[in-house]
Every structure is written in C-alpha cells, then in structure tokens.
Design a protein around this motif. Structure first.
Motif, mmCIF file in Angstrom:
data_model
loop_
_atom_site.group_PDB
_atom_site.id
_atom_site.type_symbol
_atom_site.label_atom_id
_atom_site.label_comp_id
_atom_site.label_asym_id
_atom_site.label_seq_id
_atom_site.Cartn_x
_atom_site.Cartn_y
_atom_site.Cartn_z
ATOM 1 N N PHE A 487 0.825 -1.210 0.000
ATOM 2 C CA PHE A 487 0.000 0.000 0.000
ATOM 3 C C PHE A 487 0.859 1.260 0.000
ATOM 4 C CE2 PHE A 487 -1.729 3.366 2.762
ATOM 5 C CZ PHE A 487 -2.727 3.828 1.915
ATOM 6 N N ILE A 488 1.880 1.316 0.850
ATOM 7 C CA ILE A 488 2.733 2.503 0.920
ATOM 8 C C ILE A 488 3.452 2.725 -0.411
ATOM 9 C CG2 ILE A 488 4.746 3.529 2.032
ATOM 10 C CD1 ILE A 488 2.273 3.664 3.758
ATOM 11 N N ALA A 489 3.911 1.634 -1.030
ATOM 12 C CA ALA A 489 4.570 1.754 -2.333
ATOM 13 C C ALA A 489 3.617 2.358 -3.363
ATOM 14 C CB ALA A 489 5.065 0.389 -2.798
ATOM 15 N N HIS A 490 2.359 1.947 -3.315
ATOM 16 C CA HIS A 490 1.351 2.508 -4.219
ATOM 17 C C HIS A 490 1.109 3.985 -3.895
ATOM 18 C CE1 HIS A 490 -2.391 2.894 -6.530
ATOM 19 N NE2 HIS A 490 -2.915 3.457 -5.438
ATOM 20 N N ALA A 491 0.967 4.306 -2.620
ATOM 21 C CA ALA A 491 0.663 5.685 -2.214
ATOM 22 C C ALA A 491 1.776 6.653 -2.618
ATOM 23 C CB ALA A 491 0.429 5.741 -0.705
ATOM 24 N N ARG A 492 3.016 6.177 -2.578
ATOM 25 C CA ARG A 492 4.144 7.039 -2.961
ATOM 26 C C ARG A 492 4.020 7.523 -4.408
ATOM 27 N NH1 ARG A 492 8.622 6.969 0.494
ATOM 28 N NH2 ARG A 492 8.769 5.179 1.913
ATOM 29 N N GLN A 493 3.345 6.771 -5.230
ATOM 30 C CA GLN A 493 3.218 7.118 -6.637
ATOM 31 C C GLN A 493 2.020 8.026 -6.917
ATOM 32 O OE1 GLN A 493 5.763 6.062 -8.516
ATOM 33 N NE2 GLN A 493 6.496 5.094 -6.615
ATOM 34 N N GLN A 494 1.234 8.306 -5.877
ATOM 35 C CA GLN A 494 0.019 9.091 -6.069
ATOM 36 C C GLN A 494 0.281 10.575 -5.818
ATOM 37 O OE1 GLN A 494 -2.371 7.201 -7.429
ATOM 38 N NE2 GLN A 494 -0.782 5.627 -7.102
ATOM 39 N N PRO A 495 -0.466 11.443 -6.486
ATOM 40 C CA PRO A 495 -0.237 12.887 -6.322
ATOM 41 C C PRO A 495 -0.534 13.405 -4.918
ATOM 42 C CG PRO A 495 -2.208 12.448 -7.646
ATOM 43 C CD PRO A 495 -1.504 11.148 -7.494
ATOM 44 N N TYR A 496 -1.335 12.656 -4.133
ATOM 45 C CA TYR A 496 -1.645 13.130 -2.780
ATOM 46 C C TYR A 496 -0.535 12.830 -1.766
ATOM 47 C CZ TYR A 496 -3.317 8.272 -2.265
ATOM 48 O OH TYR A 496 -3.422 6.903 -2.256
ATOM 49 N N TRP A 497 0.484 12.052 -2.155
ATOM 50 C CA TRP A 497 1.536 11.674 -1.201
ATOM 51 C C TRP A 497 2.192 12.900 -0.567
ATOM 52 C CZ3 TRP A 497 3.395 7.546 1.367
ATOM 53 C CH2 TRP A 497 4.658 7.655 1.946
ATOM 54 N N GLN A 498 2.530 13.904 -1.358
ATOM 55 C CA GLN A 498 3.223 15.087 -0.842
ATOM 56 C C GLN A 498 2.343 15.948 0.047
ATOM 57 O OE1 GLN A 498 6.454 15.640 -1.091
ATOM 58 N NE2 GLN A 498 6.652 13.744 -2.276
ATOM 59 N N ASP A 499 1.052 15.678 0.038
ATOM 60 C CA ASP A 499 0.115 16.471 0.849
ATOM 61 C C ASP A 499 -0.454 15.664 2.014
ATOM 62 O OD1 ASP A 499 0.346 18.635 -0.967
ATOM 63 O OD2 ASP A 499 -1.130 17.672 -2.285
ATOM 64 N N THR A 500 0.143 14.525 2.302
ATOM 65 C CA THR A 500 -0.481 13.613 3.277
ATOM 66 C C THR A 500 0.534 13.082 4.278
ATOM 67 O OG1 THR A 500 -2.037 12.910 1.542
ATOM 68 C CG2 THR A 500 -1.911 11.544 3.520
ATOM 69 N N LEU A 501 0.126 13.069 5.532
ATOM 70 C CA LEU A 501 0.900 12.400 6.584
ATOM 71 C C LEU A 501 0.322 11.006 6.790
ATOM 72 C CD1 LEU A 501 1.475 14.837 9.593
ATOM 73 C CD2 LEU A 501 3.179 13.935 8.012
ATOM 74 N N PHE A 502 1.200 10.032 6.954
ATOM 75 C CA PHE A 502 0.783 8.659 7.247
ATOM 76 C C PHE A 502 1.365 8.255 8.598
ATOM 77 C CE2 PHE A 502 0.559 9.080 2.715
ATOM 78 C CZ PHE A 502 -0.509 8.286 2.308
ATOM 79 N N LEU A 503 0.502 7.807 9.482
ATOM 80 C CA LEU A 503 0.949 7.229 10.754
ATOM 81 C C LEU A 503 0.687 5.733 10.716
ATOM 82 C CD1 LEU A 503 1.778 7.189 13.801
ATOM 83 C CD2 LEU A 503 -0.634 7.663 14.317
ATOM 84 N N VAL A 504 1.724 4.948 10.970
ATOM 85 C CA VAL A 504 1.587 3.500 11.121
ATOM 86 C C VAL A 504 1.861 3.187 12.585
ATOM 87 C CG1 VAL A 504 2.386 1.224 10.400
ATOM 88 C CG2 VAL A 504 2.391 3.133 8.759
ATOM 89 N N VAL A 505 0.876 2.644 13.282
ATOM 90 C CA VAL A 505 1.034 2.368 14.711
ATOM 91 C C VAL A 505 0.175 1.163 15.082
ATOM 92 C CG1 VAL A 505 -0.852 3.928 15.394
ATOM 93 C CG2 VAL A 505 0.983 3.416 17.030
ATOM 94 N N ALA A 506 0.622 0.420 16.063
ATOM 95 C CA ALA A 506 -0.149 -0.735 16.536
ATOM 96 C C ALA A 506 -1.194 -0.300 17.550
ATOM 97 C CB ALA A 506 0.789 -1.752 17.178
ATOM 98 N N ASP A 507 -2.267 -1.084 17.649
ATOM 99 C CA ASP A 507 -3.230 -0.846 18.722
ATOM 100 C C ASP A 507 -2.719 -1.426 20.043
ATOM 101 O OD1 ASP A 507 -3.485 -3.496 17.933
ATOM 102 O OD2 ASP A 507 -5.665 -3.441 17.673
ATOM 103 N N HIS A 508 -2.061 -2.601 19.954
ATOM 104 C CA HIS A 508 -1.506 -3.277 21.128
ATOM 105 C C HIS A 508 -0.696 -4.464 20.621
ATOM 106 C CE1 HIS A 508 -4.473 -6.523 20.622
ATOM 107 N NE2 HIS A 508 -5.341 -5.557 20.363
ATOM 108 N N ASP A 509 -0.091 -5.205 21.521
ATOM 109 C CA ASP A 509 0.621 -6.416 21.118
ATOM 110 C C ASP A 509 -0.377 -7.565 21.010
ATOM 111 O OD1 ASP A 509 2.560 -8.319 20.545
ATOM 112 O OD2 ASP A 509 3.945 -7.597 22.068
ATOM 113 N N ASN A 510 0.064 -8.666 20.390
ATOM 114 C CA ASN A 510 -0.842 -9.786 20.185
ATOM 115 C C ASN A 510 -1.196 -10.474 21.495
ATOM 116 O OD1 ASN A 510 -1.384 -12.823 19.635
ATOM 117 N ND2 ASN A 510 -1.811 -11.800 17.696
#
Length: 654
Positions: A487-510
C-alpha cells in the motif's frame, strides 16, 4: 449413590447444596493444581505454593457462597413441606447450572491464558456480544479446544445429573420450626464465606494479589469468580479510577496537568478543564491530509530492530523514511483502547474503553472533531463489520462522517473470520483517497487492519512463510506487513503523497503476557510517521499513544483548541517522556525507566524497568505519598472527564 439417613436428616433441604459446595471445592482446587503444574516455573518463583493453594480455597468459598445466595433467599418460601417438590426441582436445576458454569469456564481457562496471560476476566464476557465473529474465530482457530471443552462439560454434567437426581430425591424437608431455626445459621455461614474477612471491606480479587506476577495472582482465585467480579464491576465504570483512591478534584487536575509540555498552556474553561489552544509547530499554507493505519496486534515483539522476531521487513525499511519512535507504548491490551488513545488522545482507565461506554457516544473528542469543521472528509475504513466493539456508533457520533467496511468492498480477494483481507482493506482505502484528491477535498482516515487476528487467515501465495503451519501469528504478521508495504509503495506514486501524513502504529501487542506485575515489555509497540516533507529521524524518549494526536496536528499545520494533553514531539523530541499503561486491574505510569503501579485494595509499588533485558525490578521500598498522588491523578482524570462529559470542544454541547 447411597446417602446415610443421619446425613439426610441433618442437612435436610440443604443436602444438594452441601454436596454442590464440596464438588465445587474439589473441581476448582483440581483445576488450580493443574494450572499450577502447567505454570510451575512462574508459580514457584512467585511465592509459597502451599499458601497460594490455601488462599485459593478461600476464593472458592467466596464464589460458592455467592452461588448459594439465591436458593438461600428462596428457602423460607419453598423449602417447607408444602412446596418441597418445587424446591427439589429448583435445587436440581440451580446446582447443575452452577456446576456447568464452573466446569465450562475452568475448561476454557488454559486457552484464555495462552492468549491473555491471565485468567478469564471481563474480556470473556465482552466478546459474547459478537457471537458471529467469536464463533467463527473459535471454529476456525480453536475447533479442537471448542469441541473438546463442550464434550468434557457435557460428559461431566451428564454424570452430575445422575448423581444429583439421587441427591435431590434423598433430600427431606425440615419441619416449619426447624426450617426457621436453621435458616439464620445458614445465612450467617454463607455471609461469612462470601465476606471472607473481618476487615472493613469484604474480600475481593485484589486481596489475593500476593505476588509480583499478575498471572500467578489470577491463578490463586478461580475463573468463575474472576468473571463474576468483572461483570459486577462494570456498573462502577463512571468512577472506575477511584478503585485506587481519591483526590479532591482541584488537586487531581493540578497534578494530572503537571507535565513540562503543558506548562505554557492556558486552561481557562472550568467546564472543560483540559481544553487549551495548541499552536502548531509547522506553519503551512494548506494543512496536510492525515491517514492513520492502526495495525492489529503488531507489538514490538514482531519488529527485529525493537528486539522482536524478524517478520516485518517492509516496516523495517520504511522506518528510515520517517519519524520512528523507538519507545512507543500502548495504553492497554484491546483494540478499542488503542483507538481511544490514538484517535481521541484519551488516557486509559480500569473501565471499558470510551469507544464502548454510553456517555461518550456523542460529543466526545476525536481528531474528527477538529478536522470535520475545517472541511475534511473524515472516514473509518475497516475490513470487517464496523459495528464490532461499538466502533460505528462511536465514530459516527464523534466527528467521523463516513464508514467504509466490508459491505462496501466489491469483490474482495479474500474474506476470513474477521472480514476482508488487509490487501482488500488497502485497495478500498487507496480508492477512497484517490476520490478525495480528485474532488480536491482534504481527508482524514483511520484505516484499521484485521488480518493479524486469530485464527490468522490470509490469502495464499503472498509471502514466503516464516514457519509451518500457515495459520500462525508470525505468518499473519508477515502478511500484514506485506500488505502495508504494498500500500505505501502505491501511495508514494500518487499525487496526494506530498500532501499527506501517514501514521503507522499498533493498537496493542498480540499477547500481553510476562512474569512482571505489569508486563511493560508487551506494551512496547512500533510507531512511524512518514509522508509529505518529513525529514527522517529516530525519536528515543519514552512515548505514549496519547502523544500521537497533538504531534500529528502540529505536523499537519493545524493550530486549534483541543482537550488533548499528550506531548507534541514536533516541539521537543529529546527530553524525558512518560507512558501510561492499564493492565487488567493495574495502572502503571512509566517515566523513562521509573515505573509506579497502582493496585486496587493494595499499596502501590514502584520499580525500575530495564528495556534491554525487558525486566521490571520492583523496589522493596514503597513509593512516597507524593509519587502515589501524582500517578493517581493520571488515572482519576480520564474517569472524571468521562463522568462529567468534559472531554470535547467548546462548540460541542452535551
């Protein structure tokens, strides 16, 4: 089964309950001994086994006494000669129901411990609200355990039914005089069993927490009592923080807001005590979009650079492209707890997450409360059914104006017990972001993954398996990581990438487990902010999930009034930090390596956490009164804000 006549005459109408009591004590003690043997290393290291077994019998008497209250109240009405046939039928049913609960919950206890490292508690009951998801999970991932548990319970109940048919048939009524003479004595004995102490307060599960290992403490009691007490405690949720103690409101607010990053803030609204103006550290002509990818059960234990198993190669590469938090800690052990912390910046309490509580279904702050009035499209995107854990209600009532879940995903490539796969989820998300960009509309989305959830179902042919068989935790994490990277690889190619912050975070451990009173190492999770014009860096201080919302708003270039009291790491990313953790009935505040733990009905303890060795060493000396009050304020504040309905913007009126 032969019962001697003197015993029958002596116990009279109470005979079935005396036999039930003895059987419960035997069954519960046998289960406890089996669990002690299974966890012998931890049990033997935690304390004296003989003392723990004796304390366990005490807990068993409490539960048995609680189960005797109903027939005891009915005895004067039904146990006389006139209505004795009705008493026999009721006694037979009530006894079998009690034994059924004991057997089934105890039989299911080992599997619950494997998942949560503690006896069944409120989670055991909460999941019953979602029978479709729960049954599908059990059938796909724990079929043998489910069928075996039902079979064992049914077999034992069949045998007990035959035994108690004879017992209840042998029971005899007392004369009217004897019934009224013996009834007060029976009431006194049951009362003594349930109260179990002459102290000011009756016994409760906290009184059996006599070791520094939370699992061992839970093994001392029994699972039916643990579940029953958790259900009882749900009615006290509005005042949940007060199980640790009380403080005057003014003093509590002063201590709870006494953090370096809040020193310069002005809290001027007495009705909204945490509301203040948050000045963005980054000035932008046009605020950024925001995408939060909340990863299901992705603890640091799965990230090699954080000391875990090497099953997240995509995340390991991505961390060099953004802000990587080396010491981010979850606030709890449930997805909804992660949601309230990340999206609302709300602190944890011993109660259920505010996502599920009644007073927070409307006019409760989320990032949507700030962003929707600014013209953002705000959405929640989930591969399963959004009603699960009350998420749909919480989001739609609190500033999130679009829900995209499984029913909106056309022709998903793979659907498991918890809904569409992470690839389908990200396909739907990418389409939505593209639509918003084409409409020139700013957007905020919470994208919540689910493939890394037991029974660990995901499509074939995507990854080289980390291990065999396929349906394991590590393989599911590796697939979730693969889908994220794609998904991130795809998003990097989109025009909205430079205008968007992405947070990747876990909810908790398994699985949150360990032989510490609070398993701090299992609260450690990965967190990464990337996208737009961020300069990559590593953030080393201790951080909490509640710090993410104010940091994100700053980086987006949005200055606004919010009730968020987390730390803005865009302003200061080097000074010492803190984390708040709720683990079952324990609340912990960690300030760098110093940890203070509050326990209900017991003195607070403190210790030193070593992140390298993942070990919490408790101090022999108790924390000072000032330390305890400082920590107490942190858990009383969210309970207070929820109860008073004071966690929202000034424009939101309850």
């Amino acid at each position: 089964m032969q019962i001697s006549t003197p015993i029958v005459r002596f116990f009279g109408p109470y005979l079935p309950y005396v036999v039930m009591l003895l059987l419960m004590l035997v069954l519960l003690s046998a289960s406890r001994i089996g669990l002690f043997i299974w966890q012998f290393d931890r049990v033997s290291a935690a304390g004296d086994i003989g003392t723990m077994l004796l304390q366990g019998v005490r807990a068993d008497l409490i539960f048995s006494g609680l189960w005797l209250i109903m027939p005891l109240l009915l005895a004067p009405l039904l146990a006389g000669k006139k209505r004795f046939p009705l008493w026999r039928r009721f006694s037979h049913s009530w006894v079998l129901l009690g034994l059924c609960l004991v057997i089934f919950i105890e039989v299911s206890t080992p599997q619950f411990i494997l998942q949560y490292d503690i006896r069944p508690n409120r989670l055991y009951v909460e999941y019953l609200k979602y029978p479709k998801e729960v049954f599908s999970t059990l059938w796909q991932g724990y079929r043998a355990m489910l069928l075996g548990g039902v079979a064992i319970t049914a077999l034992l109940l069949w045998g007990l039914h035959r035994v108690f048919s004879r017992v209840t048939a042998a029971s005899q009524p007392y004369s009217g005089k004897n019934l009224w003479l013996t009834w007060p004595l029976a009431v006194l004995l049951v009362f003594a069993a349930v109260r179990s102490t002459t102290e000011h307060r009756p016994a409760n599960p906290a009184m059996f927490a006599i070791t520094s290992d939370a699992l061992v403490n839970s093994l001392i009691i029994n699972s039916p009592y643990s579940v029953l007490y958790a259900v009882y405690n749900m009615k006290h949720e509005a005042h949940s923080g007060e199980i640790y103690g009380k403080l005057p409101d003014e003093e509590m607010l002063q201590l709870a807001l006494d953090w370096p990053w809040l020193k310069r803030q002005r809290f001027n609204d007495a009705n909204l005590p945490t509301l203040h103006y948050h000045q963005a550290s980054v000035q932008r002509d046009k605020p950024l979009n925001l995408v939060i990818i909340l990863q299901e059960s992705l603890g640091a234990t799965f990230v090699e650079s954080l000391g875990g198993v090497p099953v997240t190669p995509q995340l390991e590469q991505l961390k060099h492209d953004g802000w990587w938090f080396e010491q981010m800690y979850a606030t709890g052990t449930r997805s909804v707890r992660g949601i309230e912390a990340v999206v609302s910046g709300f602190m944890p309490t011993p109660a259920q997450s505010t996502v599920k509580l009644s007073l927070s279904q409307h006019n409760f702050y989320t990032l949507g409360s700030t962003l929707t009035p600014l013209g953002y499209n705000t959405s929640f995107i989930y591969g399963g059914e959004a009603h699960f854990d009350n998420m749909r209600s919480f989001f739609t009532g609190n500033g999130i104006n679009q829900i995209i879940d499984q029913q909106h995903m056309t022709k998903p490539v793979f659907v498991g017990s918890w809904g569409a796969s992470d690839e389908d989820l990200f396909t739907a998300a990418a389409q939505h972001f593209d639509d918003m960009h084409q409409q020139q509309k700013p957007f905020f989305s919470l994208v919540f993954t689910s493939s890394n959830h037991t029974p660990f179902e995901f499509p074939d042919g995507r990854i080289s398996l980390h291990e065999q068989p396929k349906a394991t935790m590590n393989n599911a994490v590796k697939y979730a990581d693969y889908a994220l990277g794609k998904f991130i690889a795809h998003a990097r190619q989109q025009p909205y990438w430079q205008d968007t912050l992405f947070l990747v975070v876990a909810d908790h451990d398994n699985r949150v487990y360990g032989n510490n009173l609070v398993p701090v190492e299992k609260f450690h999770i990965p967190a990464l902010i990337l996208g737009a014009d961020l300069t990559p860096k590593q953030i080393k201080p201790v951080a909490s999930q509640i710090d993410l919302a104010p940091t994100l708003l700053s980086l987006m270039g949005i200055s606004s009034r919010t009730p968020l009291i987390g730390r803005d790491f865009s302003v200061d990313d080097t000074s010492p930090g803190r984390a708040l953790m709720q683990f079952d009935q324990y609340f912990a505040l960690m300030e760098e390596e110093q940890v203070t733990i509050l326990r209900p009905g017991q003195p607070a303890v403190s210790g030193q956490y070593n992140p390298e060795h993942k070990q919490l060493q408790l101090h022999t000396q108790a924390p000072t009164a000032a330390q305890i009050e400082r920590v107490l304020a942190q858990v009383l504040l969210p309970s207070y804000l929820y109860r008073q309905q004071q966690y929202h913007l000034a424009s939101q009126v309850p």
